[in-house]
Design a protein around this motif. Structure first.
Motif, PDB file in Angstrom:
ATOM      1  N   ARG A 140       0.835  -1.205   0.000  1.00  0.00           N
ATOM      2  CA  ARG A 140       0.000   0.000   0.000  1.00  0.00           C
ATOM      3  C   ARG A 140       0.871   1.257   0.000  1.00  0.00           C
ATOM      4  O   ARG A 140       0.576   2.232  -0.710  1.00  0.00           O
ATOM      5  CB  ARG A 140      -0.942  -0.004   1.210  1.00  0.00           C
ATOM      6  CG  ARG A 140      -1.963   1.129   1.195  1.00  0.00           C
ATOM      7  CD  ARG A 140      -2.862   1.063   2.413  1.00  0.00           C
ATOM      8  NE  ARG A 140      -3.712  -0.110   2.398  1.00  0.00           N
ATOM      9  CZ  ARG A 140      -4.903  -0.157   1.814  1.00  0.00           C
ATOM     10  NH1 ARG A 140      -5.370   0.920   1.182  1.00  0.00           N
ATOM     11  NH2 ARG A 140      -5.628  -1.257   1.866  1.00  0.00           N
ATOM     12  N   HIS A 155      -5.979   9.042  -1.843  1.00  0.00           N
ATOM     13  CA  HIS A 155      -5.606   7.728  -1.325  1.00  0.00           C
ATOM     14  C   HIS A 155      -4.941   7.808   0.049  1.00  0.00           C
ATOM     15  O   HIS A 155      -4.902   6.813   0.773  1.00  0.00           O
ATOM     16  CB  HIS A 155      -4.673   7.009  -2.310  1.00  0.00           C
ATOM     17  CG  HIS A 155      -5.375   6.444  -3.500  1.00  0.00           C
ATOM     18  ND1 HIS A 155      -5.765   7.226  -4.573  1.00  0.00           N
ATOM     19  CD2 HIS A 155      -5.780   5.180  -3.797  1.00  0.00           C
ATOM     20  CE1 HIS A 155      -6.367   6.471  -5.477  1.00  0.00           C
ATOM     21  NE2 HIS A 155      -6.392   5.231  -5.025  1.00  0.00           N
ATOM     22  N   PHE A 158      -6.569   6.629   3.706  1.00  0.00           N
ATOM     23  CA  PHE A 158      -6.445   5.364   4.430  1.00  0.00           C
ATOM     24  C   PHE A 158      -5.594   5.543   5.677  1.00  0.00           C
ATOM     25  O   PHE A 158      -5.809   4.881   6.696  1.00  0.00           O
ATOM     26  CB  PHE A 158      -5.832   4.298   3.521  1.00  0.00           C
ATOM     27  CG  PHE A 158      -5.640   2.959   4.191  1.00  0.00           C
ATOM     28  CD1 PHE A 158      -6.691   2.065   4.282  1.00  0.00           C
ATOM     29  CD2 PHE A 158      -4.415   2.610   4.739  1.00  0.00           C
ATOM     30  CE1 PHE A 158      -6.520   0.827   4.904  1.00  0.00           C
ATOM     31  CE2 PHE A 158      -4.234   1.383   5.358  1.00  0.00           C
ATOM     32  CZ  PHE A 158      -5.287   0.486   5.447  1.00  0.00           C
ATOM     33  N   GLU A 160      -5.514   8.195   7.435  1.00  0.00           N
ATOM     34  CA  GLU A 160      -6.099   9.332   8.152  1.00  0.00           C
ATOM     35  C   GLU A 160      -5.325  10.599   7.819  1.00  0.00           C
ATOM     36  O   GLU A 160      -4.899  11.349   8.693  1.00  0.00           O
ATOM     37  CB  GLU A 160      -6.090   9.071   9.664  1.00  0.00           C
ATOM     38  CG  GLU A 160      -6.844   7.829  10.073  1.00  0.00           C
ATOM     39  CD  GLU A 160      -6.697   7.523  11.552  1.00  0.00           C
ATOM     40  OE1 GLU A 160      -6.494   8.462  12.343  1.00  0.00           O
ATOM     41  OE2 GLU A 160      -6.782   6.340  11.907  1.00  0.00           O
ATOM     42  N   ALA A 211      -6.428   1.219  10.883  1.00  0.00           N
ATOM     43  CA  ALA A 211      -6.673   0.234   9.831  1.00  0.00           C
ATOM     44  C   ALA A 211      -5.384  -0.341   9.271  1.00  0.00           C
ATOM     45  O   ALA A 211      -5.387  -1.394   8.629  1.00  0.00           O
ATOM     46  CB  ALA A 211      -7.476   0.884   8.698  1.00  0.00           C
ATOM     47  N   TYR A 212      -4.270   0.328   9.499  1.00  0.00           N
ATOM     48  CA  TYR A 212      -2.991  -0.112   8.958  1.00  0.00           C
ATOM     49  C   TYR A 212      -2.355  -1.212   9.797  1.00  0.00           C
ATOM     50  O   TYR A 212      -1.518  -1.967   9.320  1.00  0.00           O
ATOM     51  CB  TYR A 212      -2.046   1.091   8.869  1.00  0.00           C
ATOM     52  CG  TYR A 212      -0.734   0.809   8.181  1.00  0.00           C
ATOM     53  CD1 TYR A 212      -0.707   0.440   6.837  1.00  0.00           C
ATOM     54  CD2 TYR A 212       0.468   0.915   8.864  1.00  0.00           C
ATOM     55  CE1 TYR A 212       0.496   0.193   6.199  1.00  0.00           C
ATOM     56  CE2 TYR A 212       1.675   0.668   8.224  1.00  0.00           C
ATOM     57  CZ  TYR A 212       1.683   0.308   6.895  1.00  0.00           C
ATOM     58  OH  TYR A 212       2.876   0.046   6.265  1.00  0.00           O
TER      59      TYR A 212
END
Length: 265
Positions: A140, A155, A158, A160, A211-212
């Motif tokens: 990512r 993008h 993701f 934040e 989320a990472y």
């Protein structure tokens, strides 16, 4: 009032501190202003002093070429070693030293700690918002680093990334994006190399809603440390400290006080 940078340009503090005050070197996330961490000094009081680590290519060093991540760690380690030698008046340096890094800064702090293995004053490494180094860079991060402009900014959400008020203003995006993109490309260029585990204590801090991160991504930190690191899951996302820095500063104070207690005994 912010104290001027040292002649080397690597560090900025919130003001002069006593020579024996424990020093915490802070490494910022991608696109982050290291000086923003100086606002946390009030949480530490006079028990520890924050030193913001300012790499080439940012802030007052904007005219200097941007380094690779490895060059950043090389330079930071050399500057910390010199700073502590000056503070102690001798090669040993008397004050305790701590490293803290968030996200990209956590990876740089880890590599800096590797380069400071023989610095007796280094007591603790605090790493925030980053998975085990062996997993870096993630696909990512590599994909994001290949993007430009508005597509990159979209993008970045993701992680934040940029707030809506920044996304809505092209002028602000034009001002801020180049630095963030450059940092992501620094992260994308990182290549992990195995080395002996760190002897220093290591604490990991992760937001429960980040989320990472995932527990599986954190377990491999064990291979980097002689003593298994302590993992703290805290409320919030990737930037869990935006509302309050106490999730970090309380841990820093606990470490400083524990070390002081051991020294007194």
């Amino acid at each position: 009032m912010t104290a001027p940078a040292r002649p080397s340009g690597w560090f900025v503090t919130g003001g002069p501190g006593a020579p024996d005050t424990p020093r915490v070197y802070f490494f910022a996330h991608a696109g982050g202003d290291p000086r923003s961490f100086l606002a946390w000094q009030s949480e530490l009081g006079d028990e520890a002093q924050i030193a913001a680590v300012c790499p080439p290519g940012r802030g007052h060093r904007a005219a200097e070429p941007r380094p690779t991540l490895e060059e950043f760690a090389d330079g930071a380690a050399a500057a910390i070693r010199a700073e502590e030698r000056d503070a102690g008046g001798a090669a040993h340096g008397d004050r305790p030293v701590y490293l803290f890094g968030h996200s990209l800064g956590g990876l740089v702090a880890f590599e800096t700690a590797r380069r400071l293995r023989d610095l007796p004053a280094l007591r603790h490494l605090f790493v925030s918002g980053i998975s085990a180094p062996v997993l870096a860079p993630s696909q990512r991060v590599r994909d994001l680093a290949a993007l430009e402009g508005k597509e990159f900014a979209e993008h970045l959400g993701f992680f934040e990334g940029l707030p809506p008020e920044v996304m809505a203003h092209d002028e602000l995006l034009d001002l801020l994006l180049p630095g963030v993109i450059a940092d992501f490309r620094m992260a994308a260029g990182y290549r992990y190399h195995s080395a002996a585990p760190l002897e220093v204590q290591v604490s990991l801090i992760a937001g429960r809603d980040d989320a990472y991160l995932h527990p599986d991504k954190m377990r491999e930190w064990n291979d980097e440390c002689r003593t298994p690191p302590t993992l703290y899951w805290v409320d919030g996302g990737h930037f869990y400290f935006r509302g309050s820095p106490k999730a970090v500063t309380d841990l820093l104070l606990d470490a400083v006080r524990a070390d002081r207690h051991v020294e007194v005994i």
